[in-house]
Design an enzyme around this catalytic site. Structure first.
Site, mmCIF file in Angstrom:
data_model
loop_
_atom_site.group_PDB
_atom_site.id
_atom_site.type_symbol
_atom_site.label_atom_id
_atom_site.label_comp_id
_atom_site.label_asym_id
_atom_site.label_seq_id
_atom_site.Cartn_x
_atom_site.Cartn_y
_atom_site.Cartn_z
ATOM 1 N N CYS B 245 34.428 40.058 36.957
ATOM 2 C CA CYS B 245 35.861 39.772 36.806
ATOM 3 C C CYS B 245 36.165 39.709 35.313
ATOM 4 O O CYS B 245 35.922 40.679 34.605
ATOM 5 C CB CYS B 245 36.259 38.503 37.547
ATOM 6 S SG CYS B 245 35.328 37.036 37.071
ATOM 7 N N ARG B 250 35.560 34.290 39.044
ATOM 8 C CA ARG B 250 36.108 34.819 40.300
ATOM 9 C C ARG B 250 35.056 35.655 41.031
ATOM 10 O O ARG B 250 34.978 35.670 42.254
ATOM 11 C CB ARG B 250 37.352 35.679 40.009
ATOM 12 C CG ARG B 250 38.576 34.888 39.659
ATOM 13 C CD ARG B 250 39.729 35.787 39.239
ATOM 14 N NE ARG B 250 39.572 36.323 37.897
ATOM 15 C CZ ARG B 250 40.466 37.086 37.278
ATOM 16 N NH1 ARG B 250 41.584 37.421 37.902
ATOM 17 N NH2 ARG B 250 40.268 37.527 36.060
#
Lengths: 148, 287
Positions: B245, B250
């Site tokens: 990410c 994430r």
């Protein structure tokens, strides 16, 4: 930070002496004081144009002229987990509502990092900056209106 | 949401329900760990007995861009009252994004007796369950951790380059705007800028939060996840996979989904992610 509202400058000064734990406690006190926008100003569902862009806590901002050169700012935070957003809105209401518009417009985005620390996540930082930017849009619009 | 056991996950034991956590609050063999994006959430109220692990202050090395070392992990475990035999149950805000990140970092030290509370903080709050402000203290434990082992679940830039050249699967879990290069980062943000926008060539765009139900933060069923990751995006559980990410948080959520819920055999998280790749000189980028 020259020329910003004095109450905010005083608060930033206080924050500069706090360690991380003290800062967190202070911010939670502010979050506890947060008051949602009164129904006199707005009722749910709040209009999309008042919503703060990029704030994931679903924050909304309103402004009401209180005299020719000052405004009272109102906020809503719809995400119950938006504690940082609530604390920031409470701080802004406490320190810049009623301040001269030109001082509100001089507040730099760095205040977010001065208050929350530089380790704040980018998403959170963006959201809080967005709240300040929304307030300043109201101030700029009011400052540009012909004075009565 | 259906029962966790009936959702078809390859490893359903990594998830527990809010009911299960509520029933185990006094279980001495379990430590509940809250990990959030918002640093104010835990002190504003948390599950009784839960300790906080903060991604920035506790899991990251404070000098180098790296994770804590063995000494740091042992100290964190000790002050959290966690022994190698303790079952650690993570939960947090944002669909358990940061809970999965903490879970992943714990795997670098081999703490495999770990679970995530399905739905995280959002579901716990929606169900009107109790949150307290009292911060618990536990007797310090004597935790002896192995040296951090990055090889199996973490990828560095050279690993990504070799993976790319070998035709391995890449998953970009950022927003579509970040994937396309339309959006880079916030101007003046102190830490997380990148000079170039776009994505690593061949990476599939699967924003991380697609794996969660927005209403309550729970994970989607295996069939729903297969529809996204396998049928729609063409990923294979048998292929080597790297997820990334912007700074690797994430993508740890997606790492968790692919590894434990869909049973992908070899998934690594590239925590250098876009803030490294988008700043590297002369690496391939697609828009």
């Amino acid at each position: 930070m020259e020329g910003i509202p004095q109450t905010l400058a005083d608060l930033l000064d206080e924050f500069s002496f706090l360690d991380r734990t003290e800062r967190v406690d202070y911010l939670i006190e502010y979050a506890d004081q947060f008051e949602n926008v009164p129904e006199r100003i707005a009722v749910r569902p709040y209009p999309e144009e008042r919503r703060v862009k990029r704030c994931e806590s679903q924050a909304y901002v309103w402004a009401e002229d209180t005299d020719a050169n000052a405004q009272k700012y109102y906020f809503a935070v719809e995400n119950p987990q938006g504690i940082s957003a609530k604390s920031f809105c409470a701080i802004l209401d406490d320190t810049i509502s009623g301040a001269p518009l030109e001082e509100v417009l001089r507040i730099p985005g760095d205040v977010v990092f001065d208050i929350y620390g530089k380790e704040i996540s980018m998403g959170k930082g963006e959201g809080l900056l967005g709240i300040l930017t929304s307030v300043q849009l109201f101030a700029r619009e009011a400052a540009g209106r012909p004075r009565a | 949401m259906t029962d966790i056991a009936s959702r078809g996950y390859s490893n359903p034991d990594v998830l527990v329900s809010t009911d299960w956590v509520a029933d185990n609050l006094d279980n001495a063999g379990i430590r509940i760990v809250e990990s959030n994006e918002d640093q104010l959430l835990y002190p504003s109220g948390h599950i009784a007995g839960a300790v906080q692990v903060d991604w920035a202050a506790d899991l990251n090395d404070q000098l180098r861009r790296d994770y804590l070392n063995r000494d740091g992990f042992e100290a964190l475990m000790s002050r959290s009252g966690i022994s190698p035999e303790t079952t650690v149950v993570f939960y947090g805000d944002r669909n358990n994004w940061w809970a999965c990140y903490a879970y992943w970092v714990f795997q670098l030290f081999g703490h495999s007796d770990a679970k995530v509370m399905d739905g995280g903080r959002q579901k716990w709050e929606q169900e009107g369950r109790e949150l307290v402000r009292e911060v618990p203290t536990y007797d310090a434990t004597n935790y002896s951790a192995p040296e951090r082992n990055d090889a199996s679940v973490r990828a560095f830039r050279d690993d990504v380059m070799a993976h790319l050249e070998a035709g391995g699967q890449l998953v970009d879990v950022r927003s579509p705007q970040e994937y396309s290069g339309e959006r880079l980062h916030m101007p003046d943000f102190p830490n997380e800028g990148a000079l170039r926008g776009g994505h690593i060539p061949t990476a599939k765009s699967i924003p991380w939060a697609r794996a969660a139900n927005p209403d309550d933060g729970t994970f989607k069923t295996a069939a729903e996840l297969q529809e996204i990751y396998l049928n729609e995006q063409g990923l294979s559980p048998d292929g080597d996979t790297i997820a990334y990410c912007r700074i690797g948080e994430r993508s740890s959520h997606t790492w968790f989904v692919l590894t434990h819920l869909l049973g992908f055999g070899n998934v690594r998280n590239y925590d250098g992610s876009w803030t490294e790749w988008g700043n590297l000189v002369n690496v391939p980028i697609e828009k």
